[in-house]
Design a protein around this motif. Structure first.
Motif, PDB file in Angstrom:
ATOM      1  N   LYS A   3       0.833  -1.199   0.000  1.00 18.78           N
ATOM      2  CA  LYS A   3       0.000   0.000   0.000  1.00 18.78           C
ATOM      3  C   LYS A   3       0.871   1.254   0.000  1.00 18.78           C
ATOM      4  N   ASP A  13      -7.829 -13.565  -1.664  1.00 20.70           N
ATOM      5  CA  ASP A  13      -7.685 -12.307  -0.938  1.00 20.70           C
ATOM      6  C   ASP A  13      -7.911 -11.156  -1.908  1.00 20.70           C
ATOM      7  N   GLU A  41      -8.578  -7.964  -1.399  1.00 17.40           N
ATOM      8  CA  GLU A  41      -7.856  -6.730  -1.095  1.00 17.40           C
ATOM      9  C   GLU A  41      -6.407  -6.819  -1.549  1.00 17.40           C
ATOM     10  N   GLU A  42      -5.776  -7.960  -1.291  1.00 17.02           N
ATOM     11  CA  GLU A  42      -4.373  -8.107  -1.677  1.00 17.02           C
ATOM     12  C   GLU A  42      -4.208  -8.035  -3.185  1.00 17.02           C
ATOM     13  N   VAL A  78      -4.535  -4.348  -4.219  1.00 17.18           N
ATOM     14  CA  VAL A  78      -3.364  -3.544  -3.865  1.00 17.18           C
ATOM     15  C   VAL A  78      -2.171  -3.914  -4.741  1.00 17.18           C
TER      16      VAL A  78
END
Length: 205
Positions: free
Chosen positions: A20, A99, A101-102, A105
């Protein structure tokens, strides 16, 4: 003659918070400058990047909080702090398909990297006519469109990184390089042809 000790490059395999922090063009540029050019102050980075000192200090704090830069205690004084990169390079791990979100990102990070890589290629192309012939003759721009399995792609990636890693470990900076050496950039990108694999498999949805 004593055998030269092989230097191991200090690499980081970023976690989600570090990804991030790096998925921002200013912070990634700052980190790259510190890795390539060495330690710097917030004011010198601000002048180099055309930012105000407040913005520069903010981005440095974000990188420091993520463990990507550290204070260089061997330089500076109480009035001005020096910063240095905590690692020499980044190696991204394969994302976990489940995942979301991963993956998002990591995709954002790759987007910033790709944009900066393209900008560097454009700058190099603009400077090409002024290069000495012995260096201009070595400039290359090639791409290969082939049909490979995931395992074949992995073998090619591993082989290329092994060769470039060996070169980087033996001549990472001006002090360890021959007198007639120049700083060279190799960019290596691997991706499915855009538009051909845009779906997610059921397991990763």
């Amino acid at each position: 003659m004593a055998k030269q000790e092989r230097r191991v490059i200090n690499r980081v395999r970023p976690d989600l918070d570090q990804l991030k922090a790096m998925a921002h063009p200013v912070r990634l540029t700052m980190l790259g400058k510190l890795r390539v050019d060495g330690p710097a102050t917030a004011s010198s980075l601000a002048a180099l990047l055309g930012l105000n000192s407040g913005a520069t200090s903010y981005h440095l704090r974000q990188l420091a909080d993520a463990g990507l830069v550290v204070e260089d205690t061997d330089r500076g004084n109480k009035r001005e702090r020096w910063w240095k990169a905590a690692h020499e390079s980044t190696v991204t791990e394969p994302s976990r398909a489940d995942d979301v979100e991963e993956r998002a990102v990591l995709g954002a990070y790759h987007g910033v990297v790709a944009h900066q890589a393209a900008a560097q290629i454009e700058q190099a192309a603009a400077e090409f006519p002024e290069l000495p012939k012995e260096w201009a003759d070595l400039v290359g721009a090639s791409d290969y469109n082939v049909y490979l399995t995931p395992e074949q792609v992995r073998r090619v990636k591993d082989a290329v990184h092994a060769v470039l890693g060996e070169v980087a470990e033996s001549a990472r900076d001006a002090e360890s390089a021959p007198a007639d050496a120049a700083p060279i950039v190799f960019q290596f990108h691997t991706f499915p042809r855009p538009g051909t694999l845009t779906h997610r498999d059921e397991e990763g949805q």
